[in-house]
Design a protein around this motif. Structure first.
Motif, mmCIF file in Angstrom:
data_model
loop_
_atom_site.group_PDB
_atom_site.id
_atom_site.type_symbol
_atom_site.label_atom_id
_atom_site.label_comp_id
_atom_site.label_asym_id
_atom_site.label_seq_id
_atom_site.Cartn_x
_atom_site.Cartn_y
_atom_site.Cartn_z
ATOM 1 N N ASP A 85 -15.979 4.085 -18.766
ATOM 2 C CA ASP A 85 -17.005 4.790 -17.995
ATOM 3 C C ASP A 85 -17.643 3.442 -19.130
ATOM 4 O OD1 ASP A 85 -16.503 6.690 -16.579
ATOM 5 O OD2 ASP A 85 -17.199 8.261 -17.287
ATOM 6 N N GLY A 86 -18.082 3.756 -21.002
ATOM 7 C CA GLY A 86 -18.543 2.882 -21.116
ATOM 8 C C GLY A 86 -18.836 1.538 -20.595
ATOM 9 N N PHE A 87 -17.445 0.508 -20.645
ATOM 10 C CA PHE A 87 -17.068 -0.145 -19.950
ATOM 11 C C PHE A 87 -17.950 -0.244 -19.245
ATOM 12 C CE2 PHE A 87 -14.271 -2.626 -17.129
ATOM 13 C CZ PHE A 87 -14.327 -3.960 -17.995
ATOM 14 N N VAL A 88 -17.733 -0.047 -18.215
ATOM 15 C CA VAL A 88 -18.209 -0.456 -16.448
ATOM 16 C C VAL A 88 -19.516 -0.522 -16.509
ATOM 17 C CG1 VAL A 88 -19.309 1.488 -14.712
ATOM 18 C CG2 VAL A 88 -16.928 1.248 -15.502
ATOM 19 N N ALA A 89 -20.189 0.750 -17.208
ATOM 20 C CA ALA A 89 -21.822 0.522 -17.687
ATOM 21 C C ALA A 89 -21.983 -1.173 -18.206
ATOM 22 C CB ALA A 89 -22.386 1.609 -18.243
ATOM 23 N N ALA A 90 -21.126 -1.523 -19.134
ATOM 24 C CA ALA A 90 -21.427 -2.892 -19.972
ATOM 25 C C ALA A 90 -21.123 -4.134 -18.971
ATOM 26 C CB ALA A 90 -21.001 -2.594 -21.361
ATOM 27 N N ARG A 91 -20.110 -4.236 -18.466
ATOM 28 C CA ARG A 91 -19.652 -4.856 -17.747
ATOM 29 C C ARG A 91 -20.763 -5.890 -17.050
ATOM 30 N NH1 ARG A 91 -15.455 -3.413 -13.357
ATOM 31 N NH2 ARG A 91 -16.738 -2.082 -11.684
ATOM 32 N N VAL A 92 -20.456 -7.652 -16.739
ATOM 33 C CA VAL A 92 -21.718 -8.542 -16.849
ATOM 34 C C VAL A 92 -20.818 -8.757 -15.662
ATOM 35 C CG1 VAL A 92 -22.812 -10.979 -16.848
ATOM 36 C CG2 VAL A 92 -22.315 -8.846 -19.123
ATOM 37 N N PRO A 93 -22.070 -8.844 -14.383
ATOM 38 C CA PRO A 93 -21.158 -9.644 -13.361
ATOM 39 C C PRO A 93 -20.281 -10.377 -13.027
ATOM 40 C CG PRO A 93 -23.125 -8.479 -12.981
ATOM 41 C CD PRO A 93 -23.142 -8.612 -13.796
ATOM 42 N N GLY A 94 -19.534 -11.108 -12.585
ATOM 43 C CA GLY A 94 -18.976 -12.279 -12.341
ATOM 44 C C GLY A 94 -17.639 -12.820 -13.628
ATOM 45 N N VAL A 95 -18.356 -12.496 -14.911
ATOM 46 C CA VAL A 95 -17.334 -11.902 -15.190
ATOM 47 C C VAL A 95 -15.879 -11.060 -15.605
ATOM 48 C CG1 VAL A 95 -16.467 -11.805 -18.342
ATOM 49 C CG2 VAL A 95 -19.580 -12.306 -17.527
ATOM 50 N N VAL A 96 -14.507 -12.284 -16.029
ATOM 51 C CA VAL A 96 -13.416 -12.020 -15.740
ATOM 52 C C VAL A 96 -13.242 -10.857 -17.270
ATOM 53 C CG1 VAL A 96 -10.936 -12.502 -15.617
ATOM 54 C CG2 VAL A 96 -12.734 -13.724 -14.431
ATOM 55 N N TYR A 97 -12.339 -9.415 -16.861
ATOM 56 C CA TYR A 97 -12.328 -8.726 -18.159
ATOM 57 C C TYR A 97 -11.225 -8.167 -17.853
ATOM 58 C CZ TYR A 97 -17.612 -8.445 -19.113
ATOM 59 O OH TYR A 97 -18.869 -8.565 -19.521
ATOM 60 N N GLU A 98 -10.588 -7.620 -19.255
ATOM 61 C CA GLU A 98 -9.120 -7.425 -19.276
ATOM 62 C C GLU A 98 -9.108 -5.809 -20.729
ATOM 63 O OE1 GLU A 98 -5.333 -8.443 -21.674
ATOM 64 O OE2 GLU A 98 -4.641 -9.081 -19.861
ATOM 65 N N VAL A 99 -9.120 -4.837 -19.620
ATOM 66 C CA VAL A 99 -8.631 -3.571 -20.243
ATOM 67 C C VAL A 99 -7.540 -3.573 -21.157
ATOM 68 C CG1 VAL A 99 -9.095 -1.080 -20.053
ATOM 69 C CG2 VAL A 99 -10.450 -2.573 -19.393
ATOM 70 N N ALA A 100 -7.623 -3.500 -22.472
ATOM 71 C CA ALA A 100 -6.671 -2.848 -23.653
ATOM 72 C C ALA A 100 -6.392 -1.284 -23.921
ATOM 73 C CB ALA A 100 -6.239 -3.879 -23.868
ATOM 74 N N VAL A 101 -4.743 -0.721 -23.224
ATOM 75 C CA VAL A 101 -4.731 0.695 -22.943
ATOM 76 C C VAL A 101 -4.200 0.798 -24.604
ATOM 77 C CG1 VAL A 101 -5.697 1.393 -21.127
ATOM 78 C CG2 VAL A 101 -3.030 0.885 -21.605
ATOM 79 N N PHE A 102 -4.198 1.325 -25.609
ATOM 80 C CA PHE A 102 -3.142 1.679 -26.710
ATOM 81 C C PHE A 102 -2.504 2.455 -27.572
ATOM 82 C CE2 PHE A 102 -6.958 2.847 -29.892
ATOM 83 C CZ PHE A 102 -8.020 2.626 -28.501
ATOM 84 N N VAL A 103 -1.706 2.368 -27.226
ATOM 85 C CA VAL A 103 -1.054 3.790 -27.327
ATOM 86 C C VAL A 103 -0.035 3.299 -29.289
ATOM 87 C CG1 VAL A 103 -1.074 4.457 -25.388
ATOM 88 C CG2 VAL A 103 1.398 3.435 -26.044
ATOM 89 N N ALA A 104 0.625 4.144 -29.711
ATOM 90 C CA ALA A 104 1.625 4.249 -30.788
ATOM 91 C C ALA A 104 2.775 4.721 -30.631
ATOM 92 C CB ALA A 104 1.244 4.982 -32.199
ATOM 93 N N ALA A 105 3.906 3.487 -31.034
ATOM 94 C CA ALA A 105 5.627 4.754 -31.032
ATOM 95 C C ALA A 105 5.517 5.263 -32.108
ATOM 96 C CB ALA A 105 6.663 3.669 -31.370
ATOM 97 N N SER A 106 4.646 5.658 -33.248
ATOM 98 C CA SER A 106 5.051 7.114 -33.818
ATOM 99 C C SER A 106 4.285 7.988 -33.647
ATOM 100 C CB SER A 106 5.319 6.150 -35.314
ATOM 101 O OG SER A 106 4.452 5.872 -35.747
ATOM 102 N N GLU A 107 4.740 9.565 -34.383
ATOM 103 C CA GLU A 107 3.281 9.870 -34.151
ATOM 104 C C GLU A 107 2.665 10.019 -35.111
ATOM 105 O OE1 GLU A 107 3.104 12.066 -31.872
ATOM 106 O OE2 GLU A 107 5.223 12.021 -30.198
ATOM 107 N N GLY A 108 3.277 9.804 -36.611
ATOM 108 C CA GLY A 108 1.959 10.068 -37.565
ATOM 109 C C GLY A 108 0.882 9.174 -37.210
ATOM 110 N N PHE A 109 1.104 7.888 -36.552
ATOM 111 C CA PHE A 109 -0.029 6.835 -36.585
ATOM 112 C C PHE A 109 -0.352 7.292 -35.230
ATOM 113 C CE2 PHE A 109 -2.008 2.617 -35.187
ATOM 114 C CZ PHE A 109 -2.671 3.111 -35.573
#
Ligand code: HMG
Ligand code: MG
Length: 285
Positions: A85-109
């Motif tokens: 929602d924060g990204f949608v509110a901030a995005r500027v029309p006409g600019v090409v964006y990519e959204v990066a989602v992030f997870v870990a391979a280890s439970e501790g991290f």
């Protein structure tokens, strides 16, 4: 000649770790200079909790301030629907964006970085991925601690493959494999890639190496040998991760370029502009 795509992460993975509060205008100047280098992917910020990573709280102002360059995709990290929602509110029309989602391979991290289990972190991404797909915004997945975790120690290649399958089940997105604390070696990278390549083809994978142990370039060579043609790097070796003790320093973009161009790969990136950006980045620390 073979093309290798570099994903510049300095303004995000680098600056998120700097102690000094960096003014928006300085971030914008760095991003705009990088945009003139021929880079096609620049990661410019995150929509994460400002309590967790205050350095990225000004991402909306950065997005509003940059002079977007045609052909450049600007990436931001999004951990949950609130971030979307924060990204949608901030995005500027006409600019090409990519959204990066992030997870870990280890439970501790995962606990340290996202305050939840690996399975919970993937579950949280379901509505984010659906929203990005509905909005036609490109997605990228990150997996952290693909060989070593600062809390759990060595990470089994099969664990990384399992998480890669979970991310790819969300959507067929490219996945960046992160040696978050710079402990990987060519041998552990090769074993990890052998497992992950069972899940996704090399053209869907990127290598994200931190240079803490001085092995990042050797690890990139290993990954090139396994067929990967996309790597993340940060000008002047900015960076680290605030939730991974001992993780300073993404591999420097200028060093990766020297390696790639020396080996005959094409990147489309102007090394003089990157040298100028690296000098600017050094002055920002
Ligand atoms: P939490 O505390 O478990 O979340 O954090 P919560 O849902 O209980 O919310 C707590 C507060 O945060 C609430 O506010 C929420 O509204 C707010 P309060 O009621 O206390 O005022 N909140 C948010 N605010 C802004 N944006 C949001 C957001 N979500 C909740 N999106 C959370 C969970 C995921 C938010 C937190 O753990 C977090 O922000 N983590 C991000 C950590 C981070 O950014 N790490 C660095 C990036 S990853 C990295 O560097 C690795 C990489 O480079 C690859 C590699 O090297 O391996 C990618
Ligand atoms: Mg990183």
């Amino acid at each position: 000649m073979t093309f290798v795509r570099l994903h510049e992460v300095g303004p995000r993975d680098g600056l998120q770790n700097e102690k000094r509060v960096i003014p928006v205008a300085e971030k914008v100047a760095l991003i705009d200079l990088l945009g003139r280098s021929g880079l096609r992917d620049i990661e410019i910020g995150s929509f994460v909790s400002p309590k967790w990573v205050p350095q990225m709280a000004d991402t909306p102002q950065v997005m509003a301030g940059i002079a977007p360059v045609a052909g450049v995709r600007y990436a931001v990290l999004v951990p949950n629907l609130r971030g979307w929602d924060g990204f949608v509110a901030a995005r500027v029309p006409g600019v090409v964006y990519e959204v990066a989602v992030f997870v870990a391979a280890s439970e501790g991290f995962s606990r340290s970085n996202l305050n939840c289990s690996v399975a919970e972190s993937v579950e949280r991404l379901v509505p984010v991925v659906a929203a990005a797909q509905a909005a036609g915004v490109g997605l990228r997945g990150y997996i952290s601690c693909v060989t070593d975790c600062p809390f759990d120690g060595p990470v089994a290649p099969d664990a990384v493959a399992k998480v890669a399958a979970m991310v790819r089940a969300l959507a067929p997105m490219p996945v960046s494999l992160g040696d978050t604390i710079g402990k990987a070696t060519p041998a552990t990278v090769a074993a990890m890639l052998d497992a992950v390549l069972e899940i996704a083809p090399a053209d869907q994978l990127a290598g994200h190496f931190h240079d803490t142990g001085g092995q990042a370039l050797a690890n990139i060579e290993t990954a090139l040998g396994k067929g990967l043609r996309a790597f993340d790097s940060a000008v002047a070796g900015l960076g680290g991760c605030p939730y991974a003790p001992g993780a300073p320093g993404n591999v420097a973009t200028e060093k990766v370029l020297a390696l790639l161009h020396g080996a005959g790969f094409q990147t489309g990136i102007d090394t003089d502009v990157i040298a100028e950006a690296a000098a600017l980045a050094r002055r920002m620390r």
